[in-house]
Design a protein around this motif. Structure first.
Motif, short mmCIF file in Angstrom:
data_model
loop_
_atom_site.label_atom_id
_atom_site.label_comp_id
_atom_site.label_asym_id
_atom_site.label_seq_id
_atom_site.Cartn_x
_atom_site.Cartn_y
_atom_site.Cartn_z
N ASP A 78 33.20 -1.70 -31.53
CA ASP A 78 33.93 -2.90 -31.13
C ASP A 78 35.42 -2.78 -31.43
O ASP A 78 36.26 -3.25 -30.66
CB ASP A 78 33.36 -4.13 -31.84
N LEU A 79 35.73 -2.15 -32.56
CA LEU A 79 37.14 -1.96 -32.91
C LEU A 79 37.85 -1.14 -31.82
O LEU A 79 38.97 -1.44 -31.43
CB LEU A 79 37.19 -1.24 -34.26
N TRP A 80 37.18 -0.13 -31.35
CA TRP A 80 37.76 0.75 -30.34
C TRP A 80 37.74 0.09 -28.96
O TRP A 80 38.52 0.46 -28.07
CB TRP A 80 37.02 2.09 -30.30
N ARG A 81 36.87 -0.88 -28.77
CA ARG A 81 36.88 -1.62 -27.50
C ARG A 81 38.14 -2.47 -27.42
O ARG A 81 38.70 -2.66 -26.35
CB ARG A 81 35.63 -2.50 -27.38
N LYS A 82 38.60 -2.94 -28.58
CA LYS A 82 39.82 -3.77 -28.58
C LYS A 82 41.03 -2.99 -28.06
O LYS A 82 41.88 -3.55 -27.37
CB LYS A 82 40.14 -4.27 -29.99
N SER A 83 41.12 -1.74 -28.44
CA SER A 83 42.29 -0.95 -27.99
C SER A 83 42.05 -0.34 -26.62
O SER A 83 42.96 0.22 -26.02
CB SER A 83 42.59 0.17 -28.99
N GLU A 112 43.17 2.70 -34.80
CA GLU A 112 42.62 1.34 -34.69
C GLU A 112 42.30 0.77 -36.07
O GLU A 112 42.61 -0.38 -36.38
CB GLU A 112 41.33 1.35 -33.84
N GLU A 116 43.98 -2.45 -37.88
CA GLU A 116 43.14 -3.61 -38.23
C GLU A 116 43.37 -4.02 -39.69
O GLU A 116 43.52 -5.20 -40.00
CB GLU A 116 41.67 -3.22 -38.01
N TYR A 295 49.12 0.24 -30.24
CA TYR A 295 47.93 -0.29 -30.91
C TYR A 295 48.17 -1.66 -31.53
O TYR A 295 47.26 -2.46 -31.66
CB TYR A 295 47.43 0.68 -31.99
N PRO A 298 47.30 -4.65 -28.72
CA PRO A 298 45.91 -5.03 -28.49
C PRO A 298 45.18 -5.50 -29.75
O PRO A 298 44.24 -6.29 -29.67
CB PRO A 298 45.27 -3.75 -27.93
N LEU A 299 45.62 -5.00 -30.92
CA LEU A 299 44.93 -5.39 -32.15
C LEU A 299 45.62 -6.55 -32.87
O LEU A 299 45.23 -6.95 -33.96
CB LEU A 299 44.79 -4.18 -33.07
#
Ligand code: ATP
Ligand code: MG
Length: 441
Positions: A78-83, A112, A116, A295, A298-299
């Motif tokens: 999910d973290l990588w989906r954000k970026s 990412e 975060e 980054y 998006p984050l």
């Protein structure tokens, strides 16, 4: 360490699977064994060198004010989906599913994750800059893992990240890393040339690959000879003084140095006199780049500016291939007999050779020397095996310790031992006391 107790599985013959010299020597010197394609176990001597390299890298990061953290190897998808990188990264990423059917991955890199962490805690420009690094295993499912640890699938990387208010401040952080890398590679006994690299869609000129020259290198190198001749060892810069840092970077970037993608032959011809042109191959050992708000946007990593507005932080990332360096250093430093370790990262400083393990006087002398070196904190590997001298010399040359101290019955009668430098091959007959004092005991 006594060789009779050490786990050092050396090999006489050249292993057929190894294409390049560093891979051959690492296998022959009993440093690593392959577990599966591109994945290695590190045996005692290999692991010792790896940790020493790691320590030099760590000390230089600490010196420039970068702070060590440790982030996990397993990350959430999910973290990588954000970026947007979960889909973009492609088959190099090892994707995993846990027992609750959650998508996870084995981290190929950590932009990412660090972003975060930063965005949850830092909200004001007053806290900037923030510089953090970690030294952690990465997994990239490379299409063609090869050359041993140089292009593995699992490998140890130092990756650092910078957070700054704007481009100007980010460039200051970038330059600190640039200088830090010059120092780091010089301490490792390497001549690393900072090459302007591709910045992709972000543009600017804030991306450099640090490349060491070696015939087996994967990248072509075009540079001004002064680069190769410049000596960064002993480079002292006050990291708190941005102008002093910039001066060093400006010198190194004023000369022509490019890798394949960015090489402009016409510039090379016109800017660099013919007798100063170097065209070689090299190995990338580090890569630094500025990527702005790629980054942080998006984050959601934004901070309050001095004007009271919200602004996304400007970031950079800075990698060093710690496990690749083990192979790269051997590529740069070996001869037909084996490895030649630079002293800063040698697994042991001295190899003590007992020429006649069955002889009482020889053994007594060696045991005493061994005890004295150990007491003085000089790292020594003691070849106490009952083996032919030829085999002992060959093994000692193969594993490449900087000094060999040879003790034999004939020398002992005259009260002398032989001290040999692995790098120059020079041998000297000296008294025991002077050998010990030369070695720092
Ligand atoms: P390359 O172009 O060699 O694949 P990269 O551009 O993917 O490298 P980065 O993502 O910048 O590399 O990683 C930082 C450093 O990690 C590199 O400079 C290199 O020294 C090291 N590295 C990258 N991939 C590998 C690998 N597969 N095995 C060992 N070290 C690696
Ligand atoms: Mg790569």
């Amino acid at each position: 360490m006594r060789l009779t107790r050490y786990f050092l599985p050396t090999m006489k013959d050249t292993p057929s699977e190894a294409q390049i010299v560093s891979h051959r020597l690492m296998l022959r010197a009993g440093m690593v064994r392959q577990a599966s394609a591109g994945i290695y176990s590190w045996l005692p001597m290999g692991y010792k060198v790896l940790r020493k390299i790691e320590q030099v890298v760590r000390e230089e990061q600490d010196r420039m004010g970068c702070q060590e953290v440790l982030m996990p190897t397993i990350q959430s998808a999910d973290l990588w989906r954000k970026s947007g990188r979960y889909d973009a990264y492609g088959p190099e990423m090892l994707r995993i599913r846990d027992r609750h059917d959650r998508d996870m991955l084995y981290g190929p890199t950590n932009e990412e994750q660090i972003t975060e962490i930063f965005q949850a805690e830092v909200h004001s420009y007053r806290a900037l800059p923030k510089l953090m690094y970690h030294i952690q295993w990465k997994f990239r499912d490379e299409v063609r893992p090869r050359f041993g640890v140089m292009r593995g699938r699992e490998f140890l990387m130092k990756d650092a990240y910078s957070f700054d208010l704007d481009y100007e401040k980010a460039a200051e952080s970038y330059r600190k890393f640039f200088v830090c890398y010059l120092r780091t590679f010089a301490r490792l006994g390497l001549k690393a040339i900072p090459m302007e690299a591709d910045t992709g869609p972000i543009g600017g000129n804030l991306s450099h690959e640090f490349i060491i020259l070696a015939d087996t290198g994967e990248s072509a190198v075009f540079c001004h000879r002064d680069f190769v001749e410049a000596d960064a060892s002993g480079l002292k810069v006050d990291y708190e003084d941005p102008q002093a840092v910039k001066k060093v970077v400006d010198y190194y970037t004023s000369l022509y140095a490019r890798t394949d993608e960015k090489h402009d032959a016409s510039l090379f011809e016109s800017e660099v006199p013919e007798d100063k042109r170097v065209e070689r191959r090299g190995i990338e050992v580090g890569h630094i780049f500025y990527f702005g708000t790629k980054y942080s946007e998006p984050l959601g990593a934004s901070i309050a500016t001095p004007e009271g507005e919200e602004s996304f932080v400007h970031m950079g990332s800075y990698g060093i291939g710690v496990s690749r360096l083990v192979g790269a250093i051997i590529e740069a430093s070996h001869d037909e007999n084996g490895i030649i370790w630079p002293e800063s990262i040698a697994p042991y400083k001295v190899g003590l050779i007992n020429l006649r393990a069955g002889d009482e006087a020889c053994t007594k002398a060696c045991d005493e020397i061994y005890a004295k070196l150990n007491e003085a904190g000089v790292e020594v590997l003691y070849d106490d095996r009952d083996e032919r001298p030829g085999a002992k010399f060959a093994d000692m040359d193969l594993i490449g310790l900087p000094w060999q101290l040879v003790v034999g019955p004939r020398g002992l009668e005259k009260g002398v031992v032989e001290l040999k430098s692995r790098a120059t091959g020079e041998k000297e007959e000296v008294s025991l006391e002077s050998a010990l004092s030369r070695l720092g005991a």
